[in-house]
Design a protein around this motif. Sequence first.
Motif, PDB file in Angstrom:
ATOM      1  N   ASN A 184       0.804  -1.227   0.000  1.00  0.00           N
ATOM      2  CA  ASN A 184       0.000   0.000   0.000  1.00  0.00           C
ATOM      3  C   ASN A 184       0.840   1.283   0.000  1.00  0.00           C
ATOM      4  OD1 ASN A 184      -2.347  -1.531   0.102  1.00  0.00           O
ATOM      5  ND2 ASN A 184      -2.355  -1.561   2.363  1.00  0.00           N
ATOM      6  N   ALA A 185       2.137   1.149   0.257  1.00  0.00           N
ATOM      7  CA  ALA A 185       2.987   2.339   0.354  1.00  0.00           C
ATOM      8  C   ALA A 185       2.943   3.211  -0.904  1.00  0.00           C
ATOM      9  CB  ALA A 185       4.416   1.922   0.680  1.00  0.00           C
ATOM     10  N   PRO A 186       3.004   2.632  -2.144  1.00  0.00           N
ATOM     11  CA  PRO A 186       3.009   3.501  -3.338  1.00  0.00           C
ATOM     12  C   PRO A 186       1.705   4.268  -3.550  1.00  0.00           C
ATOM     13  CG  PRO A 186       3.853   1.313  -3.841  1.00  0.00           C
ATOM     14  CD  PRO A 186       3.222   1.222  -2.501  1.00  0.00           C
ATOM     15  N   ILE A 187       0.605   3.733  -3.002  1.00  0.00           N
ATOM     16  CA  ILE A 187      -0.676   4.369  -3.312  1.00  0.00           C
ATOM     17  C   ILE A 187      -1.125   5.360  -2.230  1.00  0.00           C
ATOM     18  CG2 ILE A 187      -1.407   2.369  -4.666  1.00  0.00           C
ATOM     19  CD1 ILE A 187      -3.133   1.528  -2.336  1.00  0.00           C
ATOM     20  N   LEU A 188      -0.373   5.439  -1.151  1.00  0.00           N
ATOM     21  CA  LEU A 188      -0.699   6.387  -0.076  1.00  0.00           C
ATOM     22  C   LEU A 188       0.102   7.673  -0.233  1.00  0.00           C
ATOM     23  CD1 LEU A 188      -0.760   3.985   3.033  1.00  0.00           C
ATOM     24  CD2 LEU A 188      -2.732   4.915   1.787  1.00  0.00           C
ATOM     25  N   GLN A 189      -0.544   8.790   0.031  1.00  0.00           N
ATOM     26  CA  GLN A 189       0.164  10.073  -0.018  1.00  0.00           C
ATOM     27  C   GLN A 189       1.178  10.165   1.108  1.00  0.00           C
ATOM     28  OE1 GLN A 189       1.041  12.483  -2.239  1.00  0.00           O
ATOM     29  NE2 GLN A 189      -1.122  13.024  -2.538  1.00  0.00           N
ATOM     30  N   GLU A 190       0.779   9.749   2.344  1.00  0.00           N
ATOM     31  CA  GLU A 190       1.664   9.671   3.501  1.00  0.00           C
ATOM     32  C   GLU A 190       1.239   8.481   4.343  1.00  0.00           C
ATOM     33  OE1 GLU A 190       2.889  13.566   5.550  1.00  0.00           O
ATOM     34  OE2 GLU A 190       1.017  14.148   4.582  1.00  0.00           O
ATOM     35  N   GLN A 191       2.184   7.995   5.134  1.00  0.00           N
ATOM     36  CA  GLN A 191       1.868   6.877   6.019  1.00  0.00           C
ATOM     37  C   GLN A 191       1.418   7.424   7.377  1.00  0.00           C
ATOM     38  OE1 GLN A 191       5.651   4.670   5.580  1.00  0.00           O
ATOM     39  NE2 GLN A 191       4.425   2.959   4.773  1.00  0.00           N
ATOM     40  N   ILE A 192       0.243   8.057   7.345  1.00  0.00           N
ATOM     41  CA  ILE A 192      -0.298   8.632   8.579  1.00  0.00           C
ATOM     42  C   ILE A 192      -1.761   8.246   8.714  1.00  0.00           C
ATOM     43  CG2 ILE A 192       1.272  10.608   8.590  1.00  0.00           C
ATOM     44  CD1 ILE A 192      -1.090  12.286   7.517  1.00  0.00           C
ATOM     45  N   ILE A 193      -2.256   8.371   9.979  1.00  0.00           N
ATOM     46  CA  ILE A 193      -3.673   8.157  10.292  1.00  0.00           C
ATOM     47  C   ILE A 193      -4.226   9.487  10.782  1.00  0.00           C
ATOM     48  CG2 ILE A 193      -5.323   6.889  11.715  1.00  0.00           C
ATOM     49  CD1 ILE A 193      -3.181   4.697  11.997  1.00  0.00           C
ATOM     50  N   THR A 194      -5.338   9.909  10.230  1.00  0.00           N
ATOM     51  CA  THR A 194      -5.922  11.190  10.626  1.00  0.00           C
ATOM     52  C   THR A 194      -7.431  11.012  10.785  1.00  0.00           C
ATOM     53  OG1 THR A 194      -6.098  13.542  10.076  1.00  0.00           O
ATOM     54  CG2 THR A 194      -6.222  11.976   8.242  1.00  0.00           C
ATOM     55  N   GLN A 195      -8.139  12.150  11.095  1.00  0.00           N
ATOM     56  CA  GLN A 195      -9.577  12.076  11.323  1.00  0.00           C
ATOM     57  C   GLN A 195     -10.312  13.037  10.402  1.00  0.00           C
ATOM     58  OE1 GLN A 195      -9.961  12.681  15.669  1.00  0.00           O
ATOM     59  NE2 GLN A 195     -11.084  10.772  15.707  1.00  0.00           N
ATOM     60  N   ARG A 196     -11.456  12.608   9.954  1.00  0.00           N
ATOM     61  CA  ARG A 196     -12.368  13.453   9.191  1.00  0.00           C
ATOM     62  C   ARG A 196     -13.793  13.100   9.625  1.00  0.00           C
ATOM     63  NH1 ARG A 196      -8.310  15.598   8.239  1.00  0.00           N
ATOM     64  NH2 ARG A 196      -7.561  16.556   6.307  1.00  0.00           N
ATOM     65  N   ASN A 197     -14.565  14.141   9.991  1.00  0.00           N
ATOM     66  CA  ASN A 197     -15.961  13.955  10.399  1.00  0.00           C
ATOM     67  C   ASN A 197     -16.092  12.958  11.558  1.00  0.00           C
ATOM     68  OD1 ASN A 197     -16.766  15.710   8.279  1.00  0.00           O
ATOM     69  ND2 ASN A 197     -16.749  13.973   6.842  1.00  0.00           N
TER      70      ASN A 197
END
Length: 813
Positions: A184-197
């Motif tokens: 999944n590394a190539p398809i992710l913008q960054e290797q982070i977890i964030t929150q939305r809504n």
Amino acid sequence: MVEFPSMDDKSLHTLEYHKVLEKLAAYADFSVSADLASALRPTDKLEEALERQTRTTEARRLLSIRSETSIGGATDIRPQIEIAARSGVLTGEDLLNIKATLIAARELSRALERQAETYPRLSAITTRMPPPPGLIETISRTISDHGDVLDSASPKLASIRSEMNVAHERLLSRLERLINDPKNAPILQEQIITQRNGRYVIPLRADFKGRIRSIVHDQSSSGQTLFVEPLAVVELNNTWHELELAERDEERRILAELTDQVGRFAGTLIGIVDALAEMDFCLACAKYAEDLKAAEPVLVPTRKMRDGSHPGTTLKLYYARHPLLDPASVVPIDLVLDESTYALVITGPNTGGKTVTLKTVGLLALMAQSGLHIPVQSGSELSVFENIYADIGDEQSIEQSLSTFSGHITNIVRILKKADRRSLVLLDELGAGTDPQEGSALARAIMAHLVEQRVTNLVATHYPELKAFAHSTPGVVNASMEFDLKTLRPTYHLIIGLPGRSNALAICERLHVPDEIITAARNMLNPSDLKAEDLLDEIHRQRDIARRLRSDADRQRTDAEKLRLQWLEKMEKVEDERQALLEKARHDAETEVFELRGELDEVRRELSRARQPLEALKPLQQQVSALEEAAQAPVVRRQPEKAAGAPAPRPLRVGDKVKLRSLHLDGVVTALGESEVEVQIGNLRVRSRLTDIQRPNEDEQTPATQAAGSASSSPADRDSAAARPQIFAPSPGMELDLRGQRAEDALDALDRYIDNAYLSGLPFVRIIHGKGTGKLRQVIRDALRHSPHVDRWQSGQENEGGDGVTVAHLVKD
């Protein structure tokens, strides 16, 4: 707070009473007490005014001993209490504020509960402060110091949060495996977890949309990043979110329950806030008084006059200062009306201080009746006036015109209708703004009306006719504001008993107006007026001379006292050296006697072995014993000798405090005989020989010293001493510091000190009591006034501590 008829609002504004309240409110640590200060109004009831004054005095005494006393972290919680009373829900921060306020009230209540006897009125306020039982503890168990609901608030909340932690860890663990997967590394913008809504998401590059089965929640502003929730964690996200909602509902239920408990005590909590505000208001009054260097005024009831020639009011202000002027530059005034005077006519130059004098008197009277200490010397007395009226205008700042004159007259008419025997009326530039002759006649008529109605009044004027009116009318006296002709400046000193001088021609001379003009002006004046002015000039000149001479005498007395103290200090040093030398000589003598006795013992042993008679050694033994006794005699400290002609200390008298050496007990002499004395010790009366009597603080004589004294006197002297014993005490020192002591303890210490000072022959002593509220000073001076050992007393000089020190001159026997 008790409600009373309000003072005249226009006069309050004229006297700038609102500015005093603004300064007072600035000392409040609590918004509610600041509101109390702003709403403060004078009372016309003597009892209420005395109660207010006593509260301020207690608060000053409390702060002088415990300067850290305050209402702590209390805040105005009335809005939160109102929400709770209406079944609203308070936040954690609101409940923390309630808790902090209740803790502050509890600590203050406990602190003063132990000192109820010392601060009875402040303690009465704190009796309304104890918080409802259990409320502080309940809030502490429920709300953290950061305003969050604690896990321990309920078992259900603790269980929900425990499940939330597990669900949260599972959710994040699953997402971390997704972002850390190399596929999944190539398809992710960054290797982070964030929150939305409120949902946990990962950043997916928009080019690879669909590569991970997911729900899109948001995208970046550039459109290159999609924030997606993988379907593999949707259920985990749902579980965590559901538990989060359950936590919120449980927290709200707990807060609602706690708020309901607060609401049940709404009345009690409002009472606590009011009590805290009242206490902080008293502390603000005390802090304001300290910064003003104020004293508690003596508020006295209106005297009942049999003949009705006087309203019975009292107005005695010593060293009075306007509270709104700069303390460093304000000139104090003494305004004292005797028992037959109730009206004052003040004359003097423009800008000479007449207006400030009127405002000072009016404002200090308002402050005193409001419970505030006033910037005066201790002992100042005031009646409690039912109302205070003032018509004061700045003649230098307004154009004299018909409208201005009409405005003043309208106000004066209103005052004349309302003023009575219990009123204080202050009129500035009475009759000004119109024709001088008509204005003078009107001013005299208004004054005559006030005097006839027995209204206490102070009037400032330029009209010379009012000087004659004051001189010839019973109950009225002249006063003037002093003017320095050398500097052409007013001194702002008030002189009661003398009318003001006309300084116009003298000022013209100083400003070099041609002599012929001044001479022509003098010739136009009435000769009797000139004669009166010359007489006033001479009176003022003689008064200035007397004042300078008194100042010189005070300075010389101070210098003489300094020299005397320096002499005593030197004598003390000489006596210290003498004692040191004598002690060394005594020690050396004891050593030599010890060695001599050893040698004598050795000779005795030698004679015994040789079987020789020992009678020859007896004279030597007697001489050695005499030397040993002389060497062991203590060195007695000598007191500085009195000057020639000083009176001898008095003998023992009935009523004197003494000590029995044999019993080591204190008592009072009840009877005297030729060789015996009767002493009352508690409920027991003891007869003892005069030689067993000792005055308080007197150094006890050893038998050797007594024997030495007896050997140095003749038999006739010894018989006389036995019949008329002379018992004296050593000097207790020239000063006694009583600052910070309670009145009862201070009086006990003062009584002992005055006795010892009198017995030691001191001509005068200094009692240091500090300025403070003036209560301790007043108690001490009352005690000195009734002491049989005190001839007179006076305040200390400025370099001695001023009114914080009392100099007592002792009786000379």
